[in-house]
Scaffold this motif. Sequence first.
Motif, PDB file in Angstrom:
ATOM      1  N   ASN A  27     -11.696 -19.269 -45.351  1.00  0.00           N
ATOM      2  CA  ASN A  27     -12.941 -19.612 -44.650  1.00  0.00           C
ATOM      3  C   ASN A  27     -14.173 -19.377 -45.505  1.00  0.00           C
ATOM      4  O   ASN A  27     -15.058 -20.212 -45.579  1.00  0.00           O
ATOM      5  CB  ASN A  27     -13.052 -18.783 -43.370  1.00  0.00           C
ATOM      6  N   ASN A  28     -14.243 -18.197 -46.142  1.00  0.00           N
ATOM      7  CA  ASN A  28     -15.420 -17.951 -46.968  1.00  0.00           C
ATOM      8  C   ASN A  28     -15.028 -17.580 -48.404  1.00  0.00           C
ATOM      9  O   ASN A  28     -15.815 -16.993 -49.127  1.00  0.00           O
ATOM     10  CB  ASN A  28     -16.307 -16.871 -46.354  1.00  0.00           C
TER      11      ASN A  28
ATOM     12  N   ASP B 103      -8.762 -14.118 -40.665  1.00  0.00           N
ATOM     13  CA  ASP B 103      -8.386 -15.421 -41.191  1.00  0.00           C
ATOM     14  C   ASP B 103      -6.952 -15.317 -41.700  1.00  0.00           C
ATOM     15  O   ASP B 103      -6.455 -14.211 -41.936  1.00  0.00           O
ATOM     16  CB  ASP B 103      -9.324 -15.802 -42.350  1.00  0.00           C
TER      17      ASP B 103
ATOM     18  N   ASP C 257     -13.149 -15.374 -49.742  1.00  0.00           N
ATOM     19  CA  ASP C 257     -13.050 -13.970 -50.129  1.00  0.00           C
ATOM     20  C   ASP C 257     -11.737 -13.766 -50.872  1.00  0.00           C
ATOM     21  O   ASP C 257     -10.671 -14.082 -50.336  1.00  0.00           O
ATOM     22  CB  ASP C 257     -13.050 -13.062 -48.884  1.00  0.00           C
TER      23      ASP C 257
END
Lengths: 247, 202
Positions: free
Chosen positions: A195-196, A157, A198
């Motif tokens: 995206n997530n 990402d 992190d």
Amino acid sequence: MSKKKDEVVYFDEKGKRFDGRSQFEIRPITLKVGVIERSDGSAYVEWGQNKAIAAVYGPREMLPKHLADANKATIRYYYRMAPFSVPDRKNPKPGRREIEISKVSGEALSHSVDLEQYPNTAIDIFVTIFDSNAGTRITALLAASLALADAGLPMKDLVSGIAVGKAGGKLIADMNKHEEDASDAVDLPIAMLPNNNDIVLLQMDGVLTEKEFYECLDIAKKNCQEIRELQVSALKEKYSVDFNSGD
Amino acid sequence: MKTIVVPGDLISDKPENGSGIYQKDNKTYSKYVGVLYKGEDTQVVPLHGKYTPREGDMIIGLVVQEDMFGYIVDVKSYHMPYVHKRSIKTEFKPGDLILCQVISVNEIKYMIIDIQAKLEDGILFGVSAKKVPRVIGKHRSMINLLEKYSESKILVGANGYLFVKGGKPNIVKDALEVISKYSQTENLTEKMEGYLKKIKVE
């Protein structure tokens, strides 16, 4: 609360900040990809007054050879400030601060790039700050992440980030130098993979309560999504040229 | 218009097979800045990057260094292959261009190359290795077009080095810049023909 004569004001009557922004408004960002012709990938980022240019070379042979990792590529991140980037001349010799930022930013990017594909190689990232007004490490990280994507490296990402914090008793997003120098200032640069969500970089300077800290994280998450959109459109812009418009 | 994706872009809500992608939490994401092709296999073809060696490829190399036992050759890849002097008959010096074939590649992308010929009296040009298919075109259409208009002999290495001999190499140089810039557009060969005609008139 009575106002002292020389007290610094961080919010005016309308709730606007020193430079006219609202509490969670960020400074304007411009991003450009592919600015250095001889590099493998490059990017230029302007974030408010901050200006950073990043160039990526590699994956290429790791020299000296004994530093090579036989299992994966090594990221060498060089964060440097130009002597003219601060009000007083900065000694061009990399100082304690620059070496530390280089280390943490390189580690942040290594969570995004698929390094296992290129054993025994080095990926060199050079970022130079031309002008600074708080939040340069995140500006540099945005530029570096774009340059890596531009170099055609496999990535999970894009890395995006923001510095959130506190000044004048209120939480704020994307503080400038004036707010960073407040007596109760907290500086919390956060970089994440949007995206997530992190978190790949998190540093803190100052004191926050636990509740305030989680509020800061939420502000950062929201802004990182928006900044990622800007990064994506900058990358796509490079390839959206029309054949008939040029030449 | 071809779809351009960037790293981390969501391609599909279910795990898919293909190249240039990765799966996480039963979803498929892109790994590169590239062009998305959806068919039996989902593919993201990167738009830029260094040459990844493959067995049997014909590549063009530049001798960069000589030592007692051999030569170090630049082939625009992640590593520079080493050619032993005892395996070849001709002598080279730094700066020489050579045509070589990749004999073998190991798991860490080190390659063994075999020198096929020395390339003389020509000019070396470079494009990104990922753009070589665009430079060659369908059934060599693009390279034939370039040879026709520039009247040069062009040898394309799979690694993105081009050897151009005779004719008007400047036309090739300009054309390669255009190809690099517009490689993701459709009907590139037709557009290129128009461009070459235009500069010929000028």
